[in-house]
Design a protein around this motif. Structure first.
Motif, PDB file in Angstrom:
ATOM      1  N   THR A 167      24.792  54.096  70.912  1.00  0.00           N
ATOM      2  CA  THR A 167      24.888  52.664  70.606  1.00  0.00           C
ATOM      3  C   THR A 167      23.834  51.934  71.432  1.00  0.00           C
ATOM      4  O   THR A 167      23.770  52.103  72.651  1.00  0.00           O
ATOM      5  CB  THR A 167      26.293  52.127  70.944  1.00  0.00           C
ATOM      6  N   ASN A 182      40.049  41.561  71.061  1.00  0.00           N
ATOM      7  CA  ASN A 182      38.607  41.359  71.235  1.00  0.00           C
ATOM      8  C   ASN A 182      38.345  40.566  72.505  1.00  0.00           C
ATOM      9  O   ASN A 182      38.686  39.383  72.585  1.00  0.00           O
ATOM     10  CB  ASN A 182      38.053  40.620  70.006  1.00  0.00           C
ATOM     11  N   SER A 186      27.613  45.482  65.028  1.00  0.00           N
ATOM     12  CA  SER A 186      28.774  44.669  65.431  1.00  0.00           C
ATOM     13  C   SER A 186      28.374  43.713  66.542  1.00  0.00           C
ATOM     14  O   SER A 186      27.383  43.940  67.241  1.00  0.00           O
ATOM     15  CB  SER A 186      29.911  45.563  65.903  1.00  0.00           C
ATOM     16  N   SER A 244      25.104  51.060  66.297  1.00  0.00           N
ATOM     17  CA  SER A 244      25.561  52.408  66.599  1.00  0.00           C
ATOM     18  C   SER A 244      25.115  53.381  65.522  1.00  0.00           C
ATOM     19  O   SER A 244      25.076  53.052  64.332  1.00  0.00           O
ATOM     20  CB  SER A 244      27.081  52.408  66.732  1.00  0.00           C
ATOM     21  N   ARG A 301      37.951  51.973  69.861  1.00  0.00           N
ATOM     22  CA  ARG A 301      37.262  50.743  69.480  1.00  0.00           C
ATOM     23  C   ARG A 301      36.834  50.864  68.032  1.00  0.00           C
ATOM     24  O   ARG A 301      36.464  51.956  67.585  1.00  0.00           O
ATOM     25  CB  ARG A 301      36.038  50.526  70.355  1.00  0.00           C
ATOM     26  N   ASP A 302      36.852  49.766  67.360  1.00  0.00           N
ATOM     27  CA  ASP A 302      36.408  49.807  65.967  1.00  0.00           C
ATOM     28  C   ASP A 302      35.780  48.471  65.604  1.00  0.00           C
ATOM     29  O   ASP A 302      36.064  47.429  66.210  1.00  0.00           O
ATOM     30  CB  ASP A 302      37.604  50.120  65.050  1.00  0.00           C
ATOM     31  N   ASN A 303      34.936  48.573  64.595  1.00  0.00           N
ATOM     32  CA  ASN A 303      34.208  47.409  64.148  1.00  0.00           C
ATOM     33  C   ASN A 303      34.948  46.834  62.939  1.00  0.00           C
ATOM     34  O   ASN A 303      35.091  47.490  61.925  1.00  0.00           O
ATOM     35  CB  ASN A 303      32.794  47.884  63.781  1.00  0.00           C
ATOM     36  N   LEU A 321      33.642  43.838  67.284  1.00  0.00           N
ATOM     37  CA  LEU A 321      34.136  45.046  67.929  1.00  0.00           C
ATOM     38  C   LEU A 321      35.506  44.760  68.568  1.00  0.00           C
ATOM     39  O   LEU A 321      35.635  43.818  69.357  1.00  0.00           O
ATOM     40  CB  LEU A 321      33.144  45.476  69.009  1.00  0.00           C
ATOM     41  N   ASP A 363      30.205  40.990  69.675  1.00  0.00           N
ATOM     42  CA  ASP A 363      31.470  40.797  70.383  1.00  0.00           C
ATOM     43  C   ASP A 363      32.172  39.512  69.973  1.00  0.00           C
ATOM     44  O   ASP A 363      33.357  39.364  70.182  1.00  0.00           O
ATOM     45  CB  ASP A 363      31.243  40.843  71.910  1.00  0.00           C
ATOM     46  N   SER A 372      25.635  45.216  68.955  1.00  0.00           N
ATOM     47  CA  SER A 372      25.624  46.671  69.126  1.00  0.00           C
ATOM     48  C   SER A 372      25.207  47.324  67.824  1.00  0.00           C
ATOM     49  O   SER A 372      25.738  46.996  66.754  1.00  0.00           O
ATOM     50  CB  SER A 372      27.022  47.154  69.511  1.00  0.00           C
TER      51      SER A 372
END
Lengths: 267, 619
Positions: free
Chosen positions: B89, B182, B31, B48, B214-216, B221, B33, B46
């Motif tokens: 992550t 976001n 992901s 993870s 938090r989720d992608n 993210l 930002d 990121s």
């Protein structure tokens, strides 16, 4: 003894003159035609013609007369027509004339329970006590009582000073009238504060945007709903700065609210 | 036995081995930002790894048009329902060096025999200044507002979801409204409002008690806040659920400086640029947002007619029933309380009281219902009418389970009871509290409306004609006050007159003088010389005595010198005074008949003396 009789007569004459002048000056006007109009409006209401009833009650007000039951019935008509804000407004006005009326208390509480915001204003103990005290009598009655007690206090004190040997029996009477006079003033002062200084108003539109500044382009701070009671803090070019029961302050357009006690103010 | 032991140990080794993790998810999450970035700005990438806390950092392959730098790892461990899960992550900084649309990934790493693979992610790099024009970080210009809001939609939005869009009438449908954010600071988030007709909804669960995570989403993210509620559809057919609306405030920095995350920005970070100082010095402003989600089309079906049990009364969900009957040993006509507890997951409003298979031989009262913590409890009083009753019949409860789309019938009982015959000559005396317990309370629902109009008009008054506003009334209030002040003044004066003799005599002096002068004038007119001078002398004596607080009888021509000296009288008045006394003495003790003119002159002198002395007093 001779002096006491002379003083009593003197006191009675003073009181009679005062009450006589008062009665002549402040006699209430009863008008037959207004009573007819009131009965006609009531008839419309009974027949379920609430719009006509409302117009008829308004016509009496436009004719320059008012009374507690008139505002009460007008509020009922507005409620039946779905105007919650104007209903609460007129109940508030009716409360001014007949603060102890149970029907009125019920209706006003009922309508307040329908207001969307449901904010319960916080009051201090003393403010609550004064409010309760002042809700026992109407404004004109408490004004007259205060004036009468003030007059009695002055006359009794005057007679006391005039008497050659300072009549001691007048002292308890002066003290009592002073206590009653202070109580009357304490009862009157919240009403004067409420009506002259606080400047209460009621929201009469279903929903109004309360903004940060008196401008249509300004950011909306919060929304206020029909029937909510607010205090007008200031006015500026068709906008009113209001304070809500939970102490939020913002600007709304002047047409979204109506003052409760319009007669006292030159708006 | 030996073979079994070997098999057990082998299985244990296999299960202990990290290799067993491949049986779980071996996906590497990727992901960023933000997906659109200016040249020179940085984005954070990121990677993870779920269930792989020890997976080392991946050496990123050379990515076209990005310079990369490893920032560090962050690990997370969570325990949900006793199940432990961990993740790591690895974060990287990617700095865009040229414009265009570029792909990062797919990336892969192998660790302890497990292959982790990620998907590819697409990043758009635009030229400098293109983004900052409409960035919410700048002060919001009216003309750029529409563009800003359009861009904001990608960074903050609302979504409404249900587990299944095919539902049944009155089914309890969990509805989730999610707020996706976001990299924005959001304040004053209000509860969402779900618009639409044809359904009812419960209140929202407090978001602080619900999930915030938090989720992608599509490689970006997001911080997510979930609002959960339940909806109940009240008519069949296709019903639009939503849109959901939510109001919140966006915190926007007022600073005109670019807020990008380029290398320069990272290294020239101003300490006072911190949000704490920004807030403190008022360099941020609130931007109100009204977020609206998409609508959901829900297909609502009526409950099937096939297989509907006779006992079905509308309950939808998945329930269990527990029945208690007390007492089991009693006399005919005595009450038995049946308690039905319906627990489970579903629409409790649609759950009605289960019924006895047969009420024959029983007198049954209306049940009372209450709901406590996901359990609906019914209490029903029944009375066996004769001692021949040996059991409470079966109690049946039917409901429709929307998951398996079938009607379920639950049965409890029968419950054996022992009923003794009621003694004929004995009457049972129940007190009021017992009756209240036995007989179900009928709760009367009171109507609500305003009280009727007033027939009596009350006391009319002119509009706005309040007592305290009338000028007459206010002026009238001055009367008692005036009376009080006058009385006070009169009383005080009287008090002084009785207490201060000198003051009283001084006040009386002019009166005495006026009276004496009047008498003297009368004698002058009648030409009575002796009486005239007697009156003049006496008047002069009394006036001076009162005026200067002396004994009147003691004032003679001899005393006058002393008076003149002590009171500082002017020479002219003193001469007149002496002359007047002398004239009086001469006329009174020497036999002479003064002419009318002399008498008039003496009178005039006396008037002048009194006048002078009074004027002097006033001065």
């Amino acid at each position: 003894m001779k002096m006491n009789i002379k003083l009593t007569v003197y006191f009675l004459i003073c009181s009679a003159v005062y009450i006589g002048i008062g009665a002549v000056c402040f006699a209430e006007t009863q008008t037959v035609s207004v009573l007819d109009d009131f009965s006609r409006a009531n008839r419309f209401y009974k027949e379920g013609q609430f719009e006509k009833a409302k117009d008829a009650y308004e016509a009496i007000l436009d004719g320059g007369f008012e009374s507690g039951p008139l505002y009460y019935n007008l509020a009922n008509s507005y409620y039946k027509l779905g105007g919650l804000g104007r209903a609460i407004l007129n109940y508030e006005r009716a409360e001014f004339f007949m603060p102890q009326d149970r029907d009125l208390k019920f209706n006003i509480e009922f309508c307040r329970s329908l207001v969307q915001d449901g904010i319960v204003p916080r009051q201090t103990l003393i403010a609550n006590l004064l409010d309760k005290l002042s809700s026992k009598v109407s404004f004109n009655r408490i004004t007259f009582m205060s004036a009468a007690l003030y007059c009695l206090l002055c006359i009794l004190s005057g007679v006391y000073f005039l008497s050659r040997r300072r009549l001691q029996f007048l002292k308890p009477a002066i003290f009592l009238s002073l206590i009653f006079f202070i109580t009357a003033i304490l009862t009157l002062s919240p009403k004067i504060y409420q009506n002259h200084l606080r400047r209460e108003a009621v929201i009469i539109v279903p929903e109004a945007a309360c903004r940060f500044a008196p401008s249509d382009t300004s950011t909306t701070y919060f929304k206020i709903y029909e029937g909510a009671k607010v205090d007008i803090v200031a006015e500026d070019a068709g906008w009113a700065r209001i304070r809500t029961a939970d102490s939020k302050i913002g600007w709304v357009k002047g047409e979204v609210l109506q003052r409760v006690y319009t007669a006292f103010f030159k708006s | 036995m030996r073979r079994f032991l070997i098999l057990f140990l082998f299985s244990a080794c296999i299960l202990e081995s990290p290799c067993c993790l491949w049986a779980k998810d071996a996906v590497m999450g990727i992901s960023v930002d933000k997906k659109v970035v200016e040249v020179g700005d940085a984005i954070q990438l990121s990677l993870s790894f779920d269930n792989g806390q020890k997976v080392p950092a991946l050496d990123l392959p050379a990515i076209n048009s990005f310079k990369s730098q490893y920032l560090g790892p962050s690990t997370m461990m969570s325990i949900i329902n006793g199940q432990v899960s961990s993740s790591i992550t690895h974060r990287y900084l990617l700095v865009a060096v040229k414009t265009g649309t570029f792909k990062v990934g797919p990336l892969a790493i192998s660790y302890k025999g497990i292959d982790y693979k990620s998907e590819a992610i697409e990043i758009q790099v635009v030229s400098r200044g293109q983004l900052s024009k409409s960035s919410p970080g700048n002060s919001v210009q009216p003309q750029a507002q529409a563009q800003t809001e359009e861009e904001l939609k990608e960074r903050i939005f609302l979504a409404i979801s249900v587990p299944d869009t095919r539902v049944y009438l009155n089914e309890r449908v969990p509805v989730t409204v999610k707020l996706y954010v976001n990299q924005l600071e959001v304040r004053d988030i209000q509860y969402p409002e779900i618009l639409g007709t044809g359904f009812m909804q419960d209140g929202f669960v407090n978001p602080r008690q619900s999930r915030q995570y938090r989720d992608n989403v599509s490689g970006i993210l997001y911080d997510i806040i979930e609002f959960n509620t339940y909806a109940y559809f009240t008519r069949d057919g296709e019903i639009a659920l939503g849109p959901a609306k939510l109001k919140c405030n966006l915190l926007i920095r007022e600073s005109q400086r670019r807020r990008g995350r380029g290398i320069d920005d990272l290294f020239s970070h101003d300490f006072f640029d911190d949000s704490f100082f920004s807030d403190m010095f008022g360099r941020s402003r609130i931007y109100p947002l009204d977020l609206t989600s998409a609508q959901l089309a829900i297909n609502v079906s009526s409950l099937p007619e096939d297989g509907r049990p006779q006992q079905f009364s509308g309950a939808i969900g998945s329930f269990k029933m527990q029945v208690e009957a007390e007492p089991r040993e009693l006399k005919a006509g005595d009450p038995i309380t049946l308690t039905f507890k319906i627990a489970g997951d579903g629409n409790f409003d649609s759950v009605n009281c289960p019924r006895l298979d047969s009420e024959e031989g029983f007198k049954a009262y209306q049940p009372q219902a209450r709901t406590e913590d996901g359990v609906k409890i019914f209490e029903q009083v029944i009375m066996p009418e004769s001692e021949k009753i040996t059991e409470i019949p079966k109690i049946k409860f039917a409901y429709f389970n929307p998951q398996i789309e079938k009607y379920i019938l639950i049965e409890e009982g029968p419950f054996p009871i022992r009923v003794a015959a009621q003694a004929e000559d004995k009457s049972v005396v129940l007190d009021a509290s017992q009756i209240k317990q036995i007989l179900p309370q009928k709760t009367q629902v009171l109507g609500r409306d305003i009280i009727y109009i007033k027939e009596e008009a009350g006391a009319w008054q002119k509009k706005g004609d309040f007592l305290h506003l009338r000028t007459g009334f206010l002026i009238f209030q001055l009367l008692p006050l005036s009376f009080l002040f006058i009385s006070l003044a009169v009383g005080k004066r009287r008090e002084r007159l009785s207490a201060d003799v000198h003051y009283a005599r001084k006040l009386r002096a002019p009166k005495i003088a006026r009276a004496g002068l009047a008498r003297a004038k009368r004698y002058l007119k009648n030409n009575k010389t002796k009486e005239f001078y007697d009156v003049i002398f006496k008047t002069l004596q009394e006036y001076l005595g009162h005026r200067f607080s002396r004994a009147s009888a003691g004032i003679t021509a001899q005393v006058v010198d002393e008076l003149i000296e002590s009171k500082n009288l002017d020479a002219q008045t003193a001469d007149k005074l002496k002359n007047c006394f002398l004239n009086c003495d001469t006329a009174r003790y020497a036999v002479s008949q003064d002419s009318m003119q002399t008498m008039q002159k003496t009178l005039a002198q006396l008037e002048e003396i009194i006048d002078n002395l009074e004027r002097r007093k006033r001065k």
